[in-house]
Design a protein around this motif. Structure first.
Motif, mmCIF file in Angstrom:
data_model
loop_
_atom_site.group_PDB
_atom_site.id
_atom_site.type_symbol
_atom_site.label_atom_id
_atom_site.label_comp_id
_atom_site.label_asym_id
_atom_site.label_seq_id
_atom_site.Cartn_x
_atom_site.Cartn_y
_atom_site.Cartn_z
ATOM 1 N N GLY A 272 0.927 -1.096 0.021
ATOM 2 C CA GLY A 272 0.035 -0.028 -0.195
ATOM 3 C C GLY A 272 0.806 1.298 0.055
ATOM 4 O O GLY A 272 1.806 1.342 -0.775
ATOM 5 N N LYS A 273 0.762 2.025 0.923
ATOM 6 C CA LYS A 273 1.367 3.295 1.069
ATOM 7 C C LYS A 273 2.713 3.202 1.890
ATOM 8 O O LYS A 273 3.463 4.000 1.868
ATOM 9 C CB LYS A 273 0.548 4.542 1.699
ATOM 10 N N SER A 274 3.025 1.967 2.517
ATOM 11 C CA SER A 274 4.051 1.734 3.448
ATOM 12 C C SER A 274 5.252 1.511 2.793
ATOM 13 O O SER A 274 5.266 0.332 1.939
ATOM 14 C CB SER A 274 3.844 0.617 4.463
ATOM 15 N N HIS A 275 6.208 2.385 2.776
ATOM 16 C CA HIS A 275 7.693 2.292 1.883
ATOM 17 C C HIS A 275 8.419 1.447 2.782
ATOM 18 O O HIS A 275 8.948 1.755 3.398
ATOM 19 C CB HIS A 275 8.013 3.548 1.855
ATOM 20 N N ILE A 276 8.351 -0.080 2.307
ATOM 21 C CA ILE A 276 8.950 -0.974 3.156
ATOM 22 C C ILE A 276 10.458 -1.156 2.521
ATOM 23 O O ILE A 276 11.409 -0.811 3.413
ATOM 24 C CB ILE A 276 8.293 -2.485 2.860
ATOM 25 N N LEU A 277 10.770 -1.246 1.457
ATOM 26 C CA LEU A 277 12.282 -1.440 1.067
ATOM 27 C C LEU A 277 12.676 -0.271 0.667
ATOM 28 O O LEU A 277 12.053 0.307 -0.308
ATOM 29 C CB LEU A 277 12.353 -2.646 0.018
ATOM 30 N N GLN A 278 13.759 0.227 0.999
ATOM 31 C CA GLN A 278 14.225 1.606 0.732
ATOM 32 C C GLN A 278 15.395 1.755 0.107
ATOM 33 O O GLN A 278 16.430 2.387 0.529
ATOM 34 C CB GLN A 278 14.065 2.510 2.136
ATOM 35 N N GLY A 279 15.583 0.833 -1.096
ATOM 36 C CA GLY A 279 16.773 0.870 -1.840
ATOM 37 C C GLY A 279 17.807 -0.343 -1.433
ATOM 38 O O GLY A 279 18.846 -0.035 -1.145
ATOM 39 N N VAL A 280 17.111 -1.408 -1.510
ATOM 40 C CA VAL A 280 17.894 -2.914 -1.007
ATOM 41 C C VAL A 280 18.734 -3.107 -2.119
ATOM 42 O O VAL A 280 18.298 -3.299 -3.352
ATOM 43 C CB VAL A 280 17.065 -3.831 -0.474
ATOM 44 N N SER A 281 20.057 -3.298 -2.096
ATOM 45 C CA SER A 281 20.777 -4.030 -2.936
ATOM 46 C C SER A 281 21.769 -5.054 -2.324
ATOM 47 O O SER A 281 22.198 -5.198 -1.421
ATOM 48 C CB SER A 281 21.918 -3.077 -3.453
ATOM 49 N N VAL A 282 21.548 -6.368 -3.035
ATOM 50 C CA VAL A 282 22.076 -7.525 -2.387
ATOM 51 C C VAL A 282 22.500 -8.300 -3.833
ATOM 52 O O VAL A 282 21.868 -8.249 -4.876
ATOM 53 C CB VAL A 282 21.146 -8.528 -1.616
ATOM 54 N N SER A 283 23.402 -9.402 -3.668
ATOM 55 C CA SER A 283 23.624 -10.265 -4.867
ATOM 56 C C SER A 283 24.190 -11.740 -4.416
ATOM 57 O O SER A 283 24.476 -11.474 -3.268
ATOM 58 C CB SER A 283 24.767 -9.452 -5.812
ATOM 59 N N VAL A 284 24.085 -12.465 -5.334
ATOM 60 C CA VAL A 284 24.736 -13.802 -5.025
ATOM 61 C C VAL A 284 25.185 -14.276 -6.269
ATOM 62 O O VAL A 284 24.746 -14.208 -7.684
ATOM 63 C CB VAL A 284 23.500 -14.692 -4.684
ATOM 64 N N SER A 285 26.301 -14.859 -5.998
ATOM 65 C CA SER A 285 27.224 -15.651 -7.183
ATOM 66 C C SER A 285 26.951 -16.835 -7.458
ATOM 67 O O SER A 285 26.244 -17.525 -6.564
ATOM 68 C CB SER A 285 28.623 -15.386 -7.031
ATOM 69 N N GLU A 286 27.232 -17.569 -8.549
ATOM 70 C CA GLU A 286 26.939 -19.131 -8.829
ATOM 71 C C GLU A 286 27.562 -19.858 -7.707
ATOM 72 O O GLU A 286 28.812 -19.414 -7.312
ATOM 73 C CB GLU A 286 27.565 -19.469 -10.078
ATOM 74 N N GLY A 287 26.746 -20.658 -7.283
ATOM 75 C CA GLY A 287 27.377 -21.474 -6.122
ATOM 76 C C GLY A 287 27.553 -20.933 -4.703
ATOM 77 O O GLY A 287 28.198 -21.608 -3.578
#
Ligand code: ATP
Length: 231
Positions: free
Chosen positions: A13-28
């Motif tokens: 709705g109007k709740s701004h929950i994620l505010q610019g999340v950056s994550v990553s995963v490599s193979e394995g």
């Protein structure tokens, strides 16, 4: 990098929950998302699989931005989420639960799943609803494997399980990791996290506030204390 989440913003709705999340995963690689209740970990997983649609930012899977694709298309590309409440069919047998998830082109067949989870083979004729909590979790992971994921995301896979079952599931996840699977793990049990993961992220109020290798994190009592209230 098989999956890169780049500055996503997600709302309920109007709740701004994620505010610019950056994550990553490599193979394995196994990475964890840590953080207190309500920090936004589950919402991050849901935003990756398209159950929640980020308003801003990218989720780049194998080179393509998948934001905006329907969840089933993201799943069929090979990103799967084993949800917190397991989602198995209680009236179907263990084997039916597994075979209905199977994909024709999957490298994972019943035999491969049973090799990792011998208990599921023993109980293959039992109904999903007759399984213990730990066995249900194994079945949920087994079902996910049958869909041939390239990135597997697990939301609190050992929550509420007895320590001996937790150890069993950790050993099974290590076997899955050894096949080269990329895994994103949300889990409150830090010991489980540090046994499995190569890297950790801590999320607080919808932002990544800390990222470290497993070795760095293990040596960093301050981080555990500041962000997680443990130690
Ligand atoms: P937990 O371990 O408690 O699940 P979490 O880090 O996974 O924590 P999220 O489930 O992502 O947190 O929730 C982040 C915020 O979004 C919380 O404030 C939560 O109350 C809110 N939230 C979660 N789901 C919904 C929803 N369907 N509608 C509205 N708000 C929601």
């Amino acid at each position: 990098m098989i999956l890169k989440v780049d500055e996503i913003h997600s709302y309920y709705g109007k709740s701004h929950i994620l505010q610019g999340v950056s994550v990553s995963v490599s193979e394995g690689e196994v990475v964890t998302l840590l953080g207190r209740n309500g920090a936004g970990k589950t919402t991050t997983l849901k935003s990756i699989v398209g159950v929640v649609r980020p308003h801003q930012g990218k989720v780049v899977f194998q080179g393509d931005n998948v934001v905006g694709l329907p969840a089933y298309q993201i799943a069929s590309r090979g990103v799967c989420l084993v949800p917190e409440h397991r989602g198995i069919f209680k009236l179907l047998t263990v084997e039916e639960n597994l075979t209905m998830a199977a994909r024709r082109d999957s490298a994972w067949g019943l035999k491969d799943v049973y090799k990792i989870f011998p208990r599921l083979q023993e109980r293959r004729k039992n109904g999903g609803g007759q399984l213990s909590g730990g066995e249900q979790q194994m079945l949920a992971i087994g079902r996910a494997l049958m869909t041939h994921p390239k990135v597997m995301m697990l939301d609190e896979p050992v929550e509420g399980l007895a320590p001996v079952i937790v150890d069993e599931i950790v050993a099974q996840l290590k076997l899955i990791k050894a096949t080269g699977m990329s895994i994103i793990l949300v889990e409150q049990n830090l010991e489980v996290c540090t046994q499995l993961a190569d890297r950790h992220y801590i999320i607080e109020q919808g932002r990544v506030v800390y990222a470290a290798s497993n070795a760095e994190f293990l040596a960093d009592d301050g981080a555990k204390d500041r962000y997680l209230g443990v130690n």
